[in-house]
Design an enzyme around this catalytic site. Structure first.
Site, PDB file in Angstrom:
ATOM      1  N   CYS A  44       0.909  -1.368   0.050  1.00 57.95           N
ATOM      2  CA  CYS A  44      -0.142  -0.196   0.135  1.00 57.95           C
ATOM      3  C   CYS A  44       0.809   1.177  -0.003  1.00 57.95           C
ATOM      4  O   CYS A  44       2.040   1.290   0.676  1.00 57.95           O
ATOM      5  CB  CYS A  44      -1.002   0.149   1.222  1.00 57.95           C
ATOM      6  N   ASP A  45       0.468   2.284  -0.850  1.00 50.97           N
ATOM      7  CA  ASP A  45       1.133   3.652  -0.791  1.00 50.97           C
ATOM      8  C   ASP A  45       0.038   4.617  -0.737  1.00 50.97           C
ATOM      9  O   ASP A  45      -0.969   4.580  -1.464  1.00 50.97           O
ATOM     10  CB  ASP A  45       1.979   3.752  -2.005  1.00 50.97           C
ATOM     11  N   THR A  46       0.183   5.534   0.019  1.00 51.75           N
ATOM     12  CA  THR A  46      -0.708   6.812   0.114  1.00 51.75           C
ATOM     13  C   THR A  46      -0.181   8.061   0.082  1.00 51.75           C
ATOM     14  O   THR A  46       1.101   8.300   0.741  1.00 51.75           O
ATOM     15  CB  THR A  46      -1.268   6.663   1.789  1.00 51.75           C
ATOM     16  N   GLY A 106      -2.764   3.612  -3.322  1.00 50.91           N
ATOM     17  CA  GLY A 106      -2.926   2.372  -4.269  1.00 50.91           C
ATOM     18  C   GLY A 106      -2.643   1.110  -3.276  1.00 50.91           C
ATOM     19  O   GLY A 106      -1.727   1.198  -2.341  1.00 50.91           O
TER      20      GLY A 106
END
Length: 156
Positions: free
Chosen positions: A37-39, A74
């Site tokens: 996960c990437d924020t 994502g």
């Protein structure tokens, strides 16, 4: 979590998804379900990333003051079957209050360190927000609604 070189340029939604792919792949765990996960915080079409220092945090938060921005995450799920890749992007709109004295207090807290956009909504940063439209867990950094959409088998 393994360190990966993150994409910072280009379309913000594409960048968070690519970063999530890289994080999931870096785990190198073919027999397990891996979640990457990437924020990031996006305003005026620009992903802010994490502030390098307090001056950058001040700049980010002044930019967000009194207006809305998007939080994009994502999310990529790999395996355990090698051909099983599930992915998506979550979007949440956050509207900030006009920041005046609250800005100085927030910066003094140090909570902005290592936070996309320079704030953490699950902590003192909640006092900066006026309204959230969408999944709060996305703003915190793991979009649970999207996770369960991609992997309904994880639901209780």
């Amino acid at each position: 979590m393994p360190e990966v070189e993150e994409v910072g340029e280009g379309d913000p939604a594409d960048a968070v998804l690519e970063n999530a792919r890289r994080k999931a792949a870096a785990a190198n765990a073919p027999d397990a379900l891996v979640i990457g996960c990437d924020t990031d915080v996006v305003v005026d079409g620009r992903a802010l990333g994490k502030p390098a220092d307090e001056a950058a945090a001040r700049e980010f938060l002044e930019l967000l003051s009194g207006r809305s921005h998007e939080v994009l995450s994502g999310l990529v799920l790999l395996g355990p079957e090698t051909d099983r890749i599930r992915e998506g992007v979550a979007r949440t709109v956050v509207t900030f209050r006009t920041l005046d004295a609250a800005l100085g207090r927030y910066l003094s807290s140090g909570e902005w360190r290592a936070r996309a956009g320079g704030y953490a909504i699950q902590g003192l940063g909640s006092t900066l927000a006026e309204r959230i439209e969408g999944d709060l867990s996305n703003v915190i950094g793991l979009p649970l609604a999207l996770l369960l959409e991609l992997a309904p088998e994880l639901a209780p």
